[in-house]
Design a protein around this motif. Sequence first.
Motif, PDB file in Angstrom:
ATOM      1  N   ILE A   5     -11.790  30.517 -23.770  1.00  0.00           N
ATOM      2  CA  ILE A   5     -10.844  31.067 -24.479  1.00  0.00           C
ATOM      3  C   ILE A   5     -10.967  30.926 -26.006  1.00  0.00           C
ATOM      4  N   LEU A   6     -11.027  32.162 -26.973  1.00  0.00           N
ATOM      5  CA  LEU A   6     -11.443  32.083 -28.188  1.00  0.00           C
ATOM      6  C   LEU A   6     -10.130  32.181 -28.948  1.00  0.00           C
ATOM      7  N   PHE A   7     -10.213  31.354 -29.941  1.00  0.00           N
ATOM      8  CA  PHE A   7      -8.844  31.425 -30.877  1.00  0.00           C
ATOM      9  C   PHE A   7      -9.916  31.615 -32.285  1.00  0.00           C
ATOM     10  N   ASP A  36     -13.679  34.881 -22.055  1.00  0.00           N
ATOM     11  CA  ASP A  36     -12.785  35.871 -21.040  1.00  0.00           C
ATOM     12  C   ASP A  36     -11.252  36.411 -21.992  1.00  0.00           C
ATOM     13  N   THR A  37     -10.760  35.147 -22.527  1.00  0.00           N
ATOM     14  CA  THR A  37      -9.717  35.670 -23.260  1.00  0.00           C
ATOM     15  C   THR A  37      -9.984  35.543 -24.812  1.00  0.00           C
ATOM     16  N   ILE A  38      -9.531  36.370 -25.717  1.00  0.00           N
ATOM     17  CA  ILE A  38      -9.564  36.193 -26.952  1.00  0.00           C
ATOM     18  C   ILE A  38      -8.343  36.391 -27.945  1.00  0.00           C
ATOM     19  N   TYR A  39      -7.821  35.515 -28.856  1.00  0.00           N
ATOM     20  CA  TYR A  39      -6.525  35.215 -29.564  1.00  0.00           C
ATOM     21  C   TYR A  39      -7.120  35.649 -30.876  1.00  0.00           C
ATOM     22  N   ILE A  98      -1.767  27.388 -31.246  1.00  0.00           N
ATOM     23  CA  ILE A  98      -2.814  26.816 -30.197  1.00  0.00           C
ATOM     24  C   ILE A  98      -2.146  25.858 -29.349  1.00  0.00           C
ATOM     25  N   LYS A  99      -0.991  25.374 -29.566  1.00  0.00           N
ATOM     26  CA  LYS A  99      -0.187  24.697 -28.436  1.00  0.00           C
ATOM     27  C   LYS A  99       0.215  25.815 -27.570  1.00  0.00           C
ATOM     28  N   GLU A 100       0.656  26.987 -27.651  1.00  0.00           N
ATOM     29  CA  GLU A 100       1.077  28.103 -26.652  1.00  0.00           C
ATOM     30  C   GLU A 100      -0.119  28.315 -26.046  1.00  0.00           C
ATOM     31  N   ILE A 101      -1.408  28.220 -26.532  1.00  0.00           N
ATOM     32  CA  ILE A 101      -2.906  28.746 -25.910  1.00  0.00           C
ATOM     33  C   ILE A 101      -2.825  27.361 -24.765  1.00  0.00           C
ATOM     34  N   ASP A 109     -10.615  25.125 -17.822  1.00  0.00           N
ATOM     35  CA  ASP A 109     -10.687  25.963 -18.928  1.00  0.00           C
ATOM     36  C   ASP A 109     -11.525  25.349 -20.035  1.00  0.00           C
ATOM     37  N   ARG A 110     -11.944  26.135 -20.976  1.00  0.00           N
ATOM     38  CA  ARG A 110     -12.359  25.689 -22.485  1.00  0.00           C
ATOM     39  C   ARG A 110     -11.803  26.210 -23.560  1.00  0.00           C
ATOM     40  N   LEU A 111     -11.555  25.599 -24.705  1.00  0.00           N
ATOM     41  CA  LEU A 111     -11.021  26.510 -25.641  1.00  0.00           C
ATOM     42  C   LEU A 111     -12.116  26.197 -26.660  1.00  0.00           C
ATOM     43  N   ILE A 112     -12.431  27.640 -27.518  1.00  0.00           N
ATOM     44  CA  ILE A 112     -13.649  27.530 -28.492  1.00  0.00           C
ATOM     45  C   ILE A 112     -12.597  27.943 -29.910  1.00  0.00           C
TER      46      ILE A 112
END
Length: 443
Positions: A5-7, A36-39, A98-101, A109-112
């Motif tokens: 997941i990208l923010f 896979d998911t982009i914010y 970011i808290k919502e994500i 999952d991993r956050l980048i």
Amino acid sequence: MNKTILFSPVGGTDPISESNMQEGSLLHICRFYRPDTIYMYLSGEMVRKHHEDDRYRYCINRLYENFGKTADIHAIENPELLNVHDFDYFYEEFLKHIKEILATMDETDRLIINISSGTPAMKSGLLVLYTLGGFAAKLIQVATPVQGMNEHHHSRNLNVQDLWECNIDNTPDTPNRCREVECPTLEVLTREKIIEQHLRAYDYPAALAIAQSIKEKSSGYRKYIEAAIFRNTLKFNDAKSIFPKEQLKFIFPVQDSNLIQSFEYVQNLVIKYRRKEFADFIRATTPVIVEMFLLVLLKQAHIDIKGSYARKDKHNALKWDGDKVINSDIFDILSRSFKNNFDPNSYVNSTSILHIIRKKISDPQIIKLAEDIRTVEESIRNSAAHQIVAIDEDYILRETGIKASAIVEKLKKLFELSCRSVDKDSWNSYDRMNDFIISQIKK
């Protein structure tokens, strides 16, 4: 499950810079990490561009066509945001999103996070948020194509389709300009500061316990803390096998196999004193003093008691070997000293060795130091062994007439006089060891 997941804030060179026709950070991260998911976080100007031609989603979707996959793209729009230089605002704003994500993610999952797009205030806000937040994420920095500052003038007015077609990075061998930034969280920074404090206090088990609580971060230096524990428990050969070879002469100034055991024994006593472990300090004096006296005889009179006149029993304690000692001048010295009551099969102790030192060594300073140390050992061990008493520096001074620090200094001085290769700086080797470990923590 197992999603990346990208923010990412969106900046002026996203998705493709019109000044150099190469990908901005958002699209470049998508190329090499394929989230896979982009914010996408859009401020007022970026919202306007997004509504004009959907350029950010368009380029990401075109890129993903090459990978045979699709992305779940979310646009976080803030059309009223025009002051994009307020750091405090972005800290709170990004924290909320970011808290919502994080609430949507599971442990697989991993956050980048893209820390290269957007204004300086946005980038700083994300860095501070990560440092203080203590959440798991990878911070991604993207170098500009010319390794300098991005230019933000956009004079070509290309439509998004032409912009995509002109993208120089659309080649199989385009270099990866992404770099994962190691930015420790505040929790890690705090724990590493505590580790440093424990090292400075010579409390190596406590330092290791904290390091084990941040296993991934401490993987590069944890083995050196373990080596310090080996050394502090007199397993110095195990410790030496762990430290880098180029550091050994600084950490272990004494390498001579005949000296290192006695030197490390005395160092161990020094550390007990520095840690104010006075009960252990007293208990450790006898074996240290015996080792010191044996070393004095070996170095000053070339008399090897261990090798020529004594043996180890089944408990590894040193006893006189009657068959070897009885026909020697050592036996004559001890017989006269003990008025013919010397047992040639008794345990080797500091009293018997002191008698030999008096007869075999001519240096009056060494003899006086040995006598002082033996007197201290006798007075303090006898009183401590037969009383239940709190042992502190005042107790040691009262029982021996000498400060604990002076006992340590006498032992060190006796070692230095006996072994000329050891000087005052040698006694700082534990601090040099701590300095090395701390330097590895700060890498």
